[in-house]
Design a protein around this motif. Structure first.
Motif, PDB file in Angstrom:
ATOM      1  N   ILE A  21       4.818  -0.175   1.621  1.00 14.04           N
ATOM      2  CA  ILE A  21       3.690  -0.731   0.847  1.00 14.04           C
ATOM      3  C   ILE A  21       4.081  -0.919  -0.623  1.00 14.04           C
ATOM      4  O   ILE A  21       3.821  -1.971  -1.222  1.00 14.04           O
ATOM      5  CB  ILE A  21       2.458   0.183   0.980  1.00 14.04           C
ATOM      6  CG1 ILE A  21       1.904   0.118   2.406  1.00 14.04           C
ATOM      7  CG2 ILE A  21       1.381  -0.212  -0.028  1.00 14.04           C
ATOM      8  CD1 ILE A  21       0.772   1.082   2.678  1.00 14.04           C
ATOM      9  N   LEU A  22       4.731   0.100  -1.188  1.00 15.64           N
ATOM     10  CA  LEU A  22       5.122  -0.008  -2.599  1.00 15.64           C
ATOM     11  C   LEU A  22       6.184  -1.085  -2.808  1.00 15.64           C
ATOM     12  O   LEU A  22       6.097  -1.882  -3.748  1.00 15.64           O
ATOM     13  CB  LEU A  22       5.645   1.344  -3.088  1.00 15.64           C
ATOM     14  CG  LEU A  22       4.589   2.442  -3.286  1.00 15.64           C
ATOM     15  CD1 LEU A  22       5.258   3.772  -3.606  1.00 15.64           C
ATOM     16  CD2 LEU A  22       3.610   2.050  -4.389  1.00 15.64           C
ATOM     17  N   SER A  24       6.842  -3.719  -0.918  1.00 15.54           N
ATOM     18  CA  SER A  24       6.304  -5.067  -0.709  1.00 15.54           C
ATOM     19  C   SER A  24       5.414  -5.498  -1.876  1.00 15.54           C
ATOM     20  O   SER A  24       5.373  -6.683  -2.227  1.00 15.54           O
ATOM     21  CB  SER A  24       5.513  -5.108   0.605  1.00 15.54           C
ATOM     22  OG  SER A  24       4.381  -4.236   0.554  1.00 15.54           O
ATOM     23  N   GLN A  25       4.742  -4.538  -2.494  1.00 14.78           N
ATOM     24  CA  GLN A  25       3.848  -4.843  -3.610  1.00 14.78           C
ATOM     25  C   GLN A  25       4.629  -5.361  -4.817  1.00 14.78           C
ATOM     26  O   GLN A  25       4.181  -6.265  -5.530  1.00 14.78           O
ATOM     27  CB  GLN A  25       3.050  -3.599  -3.995  1.00 14.78           C
ATOM     28  CG  GLN A  25       1.911  -3.857  -4.948  1.00 14.78           C
ATOM     29  CD  GLN A  25       0.786  -4.678  -4.326  1.00 14.78           C
ATOM     30  OE1 GLN A  25       0.535  -4.577  -3.128  1.00 14.78           O
ATOM     31  NE2 GLN A  25       0.123  -5.502  -5.143  1.00 14.78           N
ATOM     32  N   PHE A  26       5.821  -4.804  -5.009  1.00 14.08           N
ATOM     33  CA  PHE A  26       6.596  -5.154  -6.212  1.00 14.08           C
ATOM     34  C   PHE A  26       7.674  -6.197  -5.960  1.00 14.08           C
ATOM     35  O   PHE A  26       8.075  -6.918  -6.888  1.00 14.08           O
ATOM     36  CB  PHE A  26       7.253  -3.892  -6.787  1.00 14.08           C
ATOM     37  CG  PHE A  26       6.276  -2.952  -7.443  1.00 14.08           C
ATOM     38  CD1 PHE A  26       5.744  -3.233  -8.689  1.00 14.08           C
ATOM     39  CD2 PHE A  26       5.873  -1.794  -6.798  1.00 14.08           C
ATOM     40  CE1 PHE A  26       4.842  -2.364  -9.296  1.00 14.08           C
ATOM     41  CE2 PHE A  26       4.980  -0.915  -7.389  1.00 14.08           C
ATOM     42  CZ  PHE A  26       4.456  -1.209  -8.643  1.00 14.08           C
ATOM     43  N   ARG A  34       3.618 -10.259   2.256  1.00 14.26           N
ATOM     44  CA  ARG A  34       3.332  -8.956   1.669  1.00 14.26           C
ATOM     45  C   ARG A  34       2.185  -8.268   2.416  1.00 14.26           C
ATOM     46  O   ARG A  34       2.295  -7.102   2.794  1.00 14.26           O
ATOM     47  CB  ARG A  34       2.976  -9.113   0.187  1.00 14.26           C
ATOM     48  CG  ARG A  34       2.664  -7.783  -0.491  1.00 14.26           C
ATOM     49  CD  ARG A  34       2.513  -7.939  -1.991  1.00 14.26           C
ATOM     50  NE  ARG A  34       1.353  -8.774  -2.328  1.00 14.26           N
ATOM     51  CZ  ARG A  34       1.448  -9.998  -2.853  1.00 14.26           C
ATOM     52  NH1 ARG A  34       2.619 -10.551  -3.084  1.00 14.26           N
ATOM     53  NH2 ARG A  34       0.350 -10.693  -3.135  1.00 14.26           N
ATOM     54  N   TRP A  35       1.112  -8.994   2.646  1.00 15.03           N
ATOM     55  CA  TRP A  35      -0.030  -8.421   3.376  1.00 15.03           C
ATOM     56  C   TRP A  35       0.336  -8.089   4.824  1.00 15.03           C
ATOM     57  O   TRP A  35      -0.095  -7.065   5.368  1.00 15.03           O
ATOM     58  CB  TRP A  35      -1.212  -9.402   3.348  1.00 15.03           C
ATOM     59  CG  TRP A  35      -1.962  -9.368   2.056  1.00 15.03           C
ATOM     60  CD1 TRP A  35      -1.942 -10.311   1.068  1.00 15.03           C
ATOM     61  CD2 TRP A  35      -2.821  -8.328   1.601  1.00 15.03           C
ATOM     62  NE1 TRP A  35      -2.735  -9.937   0.019  1.00 15.03           N
ATOM     63  CE2 TRP A  35      -3.302  -8.717   0.318  1.00 15.03           C
ATOM     64  CE3 TRP A  35      -3.241  -7.115   2.133  1.00 15.03           C
ATOM     65  CZ2 TRP A  35      -4.167  -7.931  -0.422  1.00 15.03           C
ATOM     66  CZ3 TRP A  35      -4.122  -6.335   1.398  1.00 15.03           C
ATOM     67  CH2 TRP A  35      -4.572  -6.747   0.142  1.00 15.03           C
ATOM     68  N   GLN A  38       2.313  -4.819   4.875  1.00 14.80           N
ATOM     69  CA  GLN A  38       1.445  -3.676   4.573  1.00 14.80           C
ATOM     70  C   GLN A  38       0.522  -3.343   5.746  1.00 14.80           C
ATOM     71  O   GLN A  38       0.341  -2.167   6.091  1.00 14.80           O
ATOM     72  CB  GLN A  38       0.642  -3.957   3.305  1.00 14.80           C
ATOM     73  CG  GLN A  38       1.505  -4.024   2.054  1.00 14.80           C
ATOM     74  CD  GLN A  38       0.714  -4.365   0.810  1.00 14.80           C
ATOM     75  OE1 GLN A  38      -0.485  -4.608   0.858  1.00 14.80           O
ATOM     76  NE2 GLN A  38       1.400  -4.398  -0.335  1.00 14.80           N
TER      77      GLN A  38
END
Length: 228
Positions: A21-22, A24-26, A34-35, A38
């Motif tokens: 999650i981290l 993919s977020q950055f 990205r979604w 996650q």
């Protein structure tokens, strides 16, 4: 509440999911990707938590009944020749557990452990007829006050790669208590005396430490006395 056998796997999965999650977020700029990453990571965590759940169950102990050792579906009810411990005919009741069932094994009856042995083996699908004798498995025999010796066998399935068995020879155990765990799809066989009364049917869904699998058979003369 989660079973102790899943604590390390749950922690490891949580760290991986948090990392995905981290990261993919950055580092993932495409929104749908990205979604997607996650959501997939969260679904994986939910599946692991669901598999290792260990619901608290209050068992009403009864010496006249054998309770289901696991959750699942009854796939076999037949008379078989048991060759590992009894070397005689026994009534076999087999329960298949899918990956979505609770996989905690619970003692089907109160008594003293007479025999507890691990057998390495194959990983045939759990409903295969030869899985009882060829798959990785553990065999446990409990000496009970009413039924005499009963046997239950934890059997690994095609996905299972580890059976956990807490039964130790000479130990006194209580019906419904935690007896072990089988990871990822499996089966448990019960080998019971021929004269017991099986109280379940094929394809019936059963609940560990709750559903009665077999009871002491009432003899005809006792039935007659009860009706007189």
């Amino acid at each position: 509440m989660f079973h102790r056998e899943g604590q390390k796997i749950i922690l490891f999965t949580f760290l991986i999911v948090a990392g995905i999650i981290l990261a993919s977020q950055f580092y993932v700029n495409i929104a749908w990707l990205r979604w997607g990453l996650q959501i997939a990571a969260i679904i994986l965590l939910i599946l692991i938590l669901q598999f290792f759940r260990n619901p608290t169950r209050k068992t009403i102990k009864n010496f006249d009944e054998i309770l289901a050792p696991v959750d699942g579906k009854v796939v076999v009810i037949e008379e078989v020749e048991e060759t590992e411990f009894f070397h005689e005919k026994r009534r076999q009741v087999s329960i298949f557990m899918s990956p979505i069932n609770v996989h905690v094994t619970r003692y089907p009856a109160s008594g003293t452990i007479q025999y507890s042995k691990y057998h390495p083996g194959k990983y045939l699908v759990a409903w295969h007829p030869k899985s009882s004798t060829e798959n990785e498995r553990t065999t446990v025999v409990i000496r009970t006050p009413k039924f005499g010796d009963i046997l239950y066998r934890q059997i690994a399935g095609a996905m299972a790669r580890r059976i956990v068995n807490y039964a130790e020879e000479g130990e006194n155990v209580q019906q419904g208590d935690d007896a072990g765990f089988i990871k990822f799809g499996s089966r448990v066989d019960l080998l019971l005396p021929l004269d017991c009364a099986v109280t379940v049917k094929l394809n019936q869904k059963v609940t560990g430490a709750k559903t009665c699998i077999a009871a002491i058979a009432v003899k005809k003369d006792e039935e007659q006395e009860a009706t007189d």
